[in-house]
Design a protein around this motif. Structure first.
Motif, PDB file in Angstrom:
ATOM      1  N   ILE A 113      15.848  71.564  38.293  1.00  0.00           N
ATOM      2  CA  ILE A 113      15.505  71.821  36.873  1.00  0.00           C
ATOM      3  C   ILE A 113      15.060  73.394  36.702  1.00  0.00           C
ATOM      4  O   ILE A 113      14.575  74.006  35.403  1.00  0.00           O
ATOM      5  N   LYS A 114      13.634  72.695  36.871  1.00  0.00           N
ATOM      6  CA  LYS A 114      12.976  73.958  36.601  1.00  0.00           C
ATOM      7  C   LYS A 114      12.757  75.094  37.338  1.00  0.00           C
ATOM      8  O   LYS A 114      11.896  75.865  37.459  1.00  0.00           O
ATOM      9  N   MET A 115      12.755  74.579  38.817  1.00  0.00           N
ATOM     10  CA  MET A 115      13.580  75.771  39.237  1.00  0.00           C
ATOM     11  C   MET A 115      15.041  76.529  39.370  1.00  0.00           C
ATOM     12  O   MET A 115      14.537  77.733  39.483  1.00  0.00           O
ATOM     13  N   PHE A 116      14.968  76.114  38.989  1.00  0.00           N
ATOM     14  CA  PHE A 116      16.594  76.231  38.267  1.00  0.00           C
ATOM     15  C   PHE A 116      16.240  77.654  36.938  1.00  0.00           C
ATOM     16  O   PHE A 116      16.514  78.375  36.477  1.00  0.00           O
ATOM     17  N   THR A 117      15.208  76.859  36.349  1.00  0.00           N
ATOM     18  CA  THR A 117      14.737  77.489  34.799  1.00  0.00           C
ATOM     19  C   THR A 117      14.342  78.978  35.387  1.00  0.00           C
ATOM     20  O   THR A 117      14.349  79.967  34.403  1.00  0.00           O
ATOM     21  N   ASN A 118      13.190  78.617  36.053  1.00  0.00           N
ATOM     22  CA  ASN A 118      12.508  79.469  36.636  1.00  0.00           C
ATOM     23  C   ASN A 118      13.375  81.070  37.156  1.00  0.00           C
ATOM     24  O   ASN A 118      13.280  81.805  37.343  1.00  0.00           O
ATOM     25  N   ARG A 119      14.291  80.338  38.233  1.00  0.00           N
ATOM     26  CA  ARG A 119      15.207  81.211  38.984  1.00  0.00           C
ATOM     27  C   ARG A 119      15.830  82.602  37.895  1.00  0.00           C
ATOM     28  O   ARG A 119      15.963  83.080  37.915  1.00  0.00           O
ATOM     29  N   LEU A 120      16.531  81.761  36.788  1.00  0.00           N
ATOM     30  CA  LEU A 120      16.912  81.786  35.668  1.00  0.00           C
ATOM     31  C   LEU A 120      16.214  83.410  35.155  1.00  0.00           C
ATOM     32  O   LEU A 120      16.490  84.515  34.333  1.00  0.00           O
TER      33      LEU A 120
ATOM     34  N   ILE B  86      13.153  84.528  36.090  1.00  0.00           N
ATOM     35  CA  ILE B  86      13.262  86.247  37.005  1.00  0.00           C
ATOM     36  C   ILE B  86      14.985  87.234  37.329  1.00  0.00           C
ATOM     37  O   ILE B  86      14.540  88.023  36.811  1.00  0.00           O
ATOM     38  N   TYR B  87      16.071  86.256  36.977  1.00  0.00           N
ATOM     39  CA  TYR B  87      17.002  86.947  36.752  1.00  0.00           C
ATOM     40  C   TYR B  87      16.741  87.814  35.421  1.00  0.00           C
ATOM     41  O   TYR B  87      17.970  89.407  35.405  1.00  0.00           O
ATOM     42  N   LYS B  88      16.649  87.368  34.467  1.00  0.00           N
ATOM     43  CA  LYS B  88      16.679  88.164  32.470  1.00  0.00           C
ATOM     44  C   LYS B  88      15.517  89.402  33.198  1.00  0.00           C
ATOM     45  O   LYS B  88      16.077  90.352  32.791  1.00  0.00           O
ATOM     46  N   THR B  89      14.633  89.207  33.491  1.00  0.00           N
ATOM     47  CA  THR B  89      13.570  90.111  33.577  1.00  0.00           C
ATOM     48  C   THR B  89      13.871  91.451  34.717  1.00  0.00           C
ATOM     49  O   THR B  89      13.912  92.314  34.492  1.00  0.00           O
ATOM     50  N   SER B  90      14.520  91.016  35.661  1.00  0.00           N
ATOM     51  CA  SER B  90      14.295  92.185  36.862  1.00  0.00           C
ATOM     52  C   SER B  90      16.147  92.249  36.738  1.00  0.00           C
ATOM     53  O   SER B  90      16.275  93.704  37.332  1.00  0.00           O
ATOM     54  N   GLY B  91      17.075  91.758  36.260  1.00  0.00           N
ATOM     55  CA  GLY B  91      18.656  92.023  36.505  1.00  0.00           C
ATOM     56  C   GLY B  91      19.063  91.681  37.623  1.00  0.00           C
ATOM     57  O   GLY B  91      19.739  92.511  37.637  1.00  0.00           O
ATOM     58  N   ASN B  92      18.351  91.546  38.740  1.00  0.00           N
ATOM     59  CA  ASN B  92      19.415  91.738  40.260  1.00  0.00           C
ATOM     60  C   ASN B  92      20.153  91.000  40.149  1.00  0.00           C
ATOM     61  O   ASN B  92      19.814  88.946  39.712  1.00  0.00           O
ATOM     62  N   PRO B  93      21.072  90.806  41.109  1.00  0.00           N
ATOM     63  CA  PRO B  93      22.747  89.608  40.646  1.00  0.00           C
ATOM     64  C   PRO B  93      22.222  89.056  41.636  1.00  0.00           C
ATOM     65  O   PRO B  93      22.849  87.545  41.789  1.00  0.00           O
ATOM     66  N   ASP B  94      21.265  88.929  43.118  1.00  0.00           N
ATOM     67  CA  ASP B  94      20.536  88.518  44.104  1.00  0.00           C
ATOM     68  C   ASP B  94      20.068  86.434  43.234  1.00  0.00           C
ATOM     69  O   ASP B  94      19.906  85.627  43.706  1.00  0.00           O
ATOM     70  N   ASP B  95      19.392  87.228  42.490  1.00  0.00           N
ATOM     71  CA  ASP B  95      18.372  86.468  41.860  1.00  0.00           C
ATOM     72  C   ASP B  95      19.425  85.213  40.804  1.00  0.00           C
ATOM     73  O   ASP B  95      19.234  83.811  41.298  1.00  0.00           O
ATOM     74  N   LYS B  96      20.351  85.858  40.612  1.00  0.00           N
ATOM     75  CA  LYS B  96      21.676  84.815  39.834  1.00  0.00           C
ATOM     76  C   LYS B  96      22.036  83.395  40.629  1.00  0.00           C
ATOM     77  O   LYS B  96      22.192  83.232  40.893  1.00  0.00           O
ATOM     78  N   LEU B  97      22.600  84.707  41.801  1.00  0.00           N
ATOM     79  CA  LEU B  97      23.476  84.158  42.686  1.00  0.00           C
ATOM     80  C   LEU B  97      22.238  82.214  43.379  1.00  0.00           C
ATOM     81  O   LEU B  97      22.682  81.614  43.428  1.00  0.00           O
ATOM     82  N   GLN B  98      21.091  83.229  43.450  1.00  0.00           N
ATOM     83  CA  GLN B  98      20.604  81.741  43.671  1.00  0.00           C
ATOM     84  C   GLN B  98      19.630  80.785  42.643  1.00  0.00           C
ATOM     85  O   GLN B  98      20.352  79.855  42.696  1.00  0.00           O
ATOM     86  N   ALA B  99      20.185  80.737  41.473  1.00  0.00           N
ATOM     87  CA  ALA B  99      20.344  80.510  40.036  1.00  0.00           C
ATOM     88  C   ALA B  99      21.714  79.210  40.754  1.00  0.00           C
ATOM     89  O   ALA B  99      21.860  78.220  40.407  1.00  0.00           O
ATOM     90  N   GLN B 100      22.728  80.538  40.967  1.00  0.00           N
ATOM     91  CA  GLN B 100      23.917  79.294  41.488  1.00  0.00           C
ATOM     92  C   GLN B 100      23.635  77.913  42.844  1.00  0.00           C
ATOM     93  O   GLN B 100      24.643  77.311  42.373  1.00  0.00           O
ATOM     94  N   ILE B 101      23.098  78.563  43.403  1.00  0.00           N
ATOM     95  CA  ILE B 101      23.321  77.730  44.230  1.00  0.00           C
ATOM     96  C   ILE B 101      22.081  76.673  43.693  1.00  0.00           C
ATOM     97  O   ILE B 101      22.499  74.963  44.700  1.00  0.00           O
ATOM     98  N   ILE B 102      21.076  76.540  43.507  1.00  0.00           N
ATOM     99  CA  ILE B 102      19.991  75.828  42.785  1.00  0.00           C
ATOM    100  C   ILE B 102      21.254  74.914  41.830  1.00  0.00           C
ATOM    101  O   ILE B 102      21.257  73.424  42.161  1.00  0.00           O
TER     102      ILE B 102
END
Length: 93
Positions: A32-39, A41-57
């Motif tokens: 859950i902590k990893m998922f939250t951190n990845r989200l 990162i996605y909010k600050t960067s806007g990179n779709p790869d970060d959102k994909l990583q969050a979906q995998i987690i």
């Protein structure tokens, strides 16, 4: 101290179950902590790869929560609540 064989066996089983419960609960918290951190990162960067990583987690988190529910570590409503909150977080980001 246990006085008979059955009491000794119950102590061994309780220890085994406690370790298994601790593994699942701590793993869920860590993911859950990893998922939250990845989200974040996605909010600050806007990179779709970060959102994909969050979906995998999230998918691995779903799997772990379901396995823990099957082994009666989490109640089914607790598991559903956790999964619902996580999917809502992903949806809102």
């Amino acid at each position: 101290m246990a006085n008979n064989k059955s009491a000794e066996k119950r102590i061994r089983i309780a220890k085994r179950n406690r370790l298994q419960n601790r593994f699942y609960k701590s793993s869920v918290k860590t993911l859950i902590k990893m998922f939250t951190n990845r989200l974040e990162i996605y909010k600050t960067s806007g990179n779709p790869d970060d959102k994909l990583q969050a979906q995998i987690i999230l998918s691995s988190l779903y799997s772990l929560i379901d396995k823990a529910t099957k082994k009666n570590i989490f109640h089914k409503n607790t598991a559903a609540r956790k999964k619902s909150k996580l999917s809502l977080r992903l949806k809102m980001s």
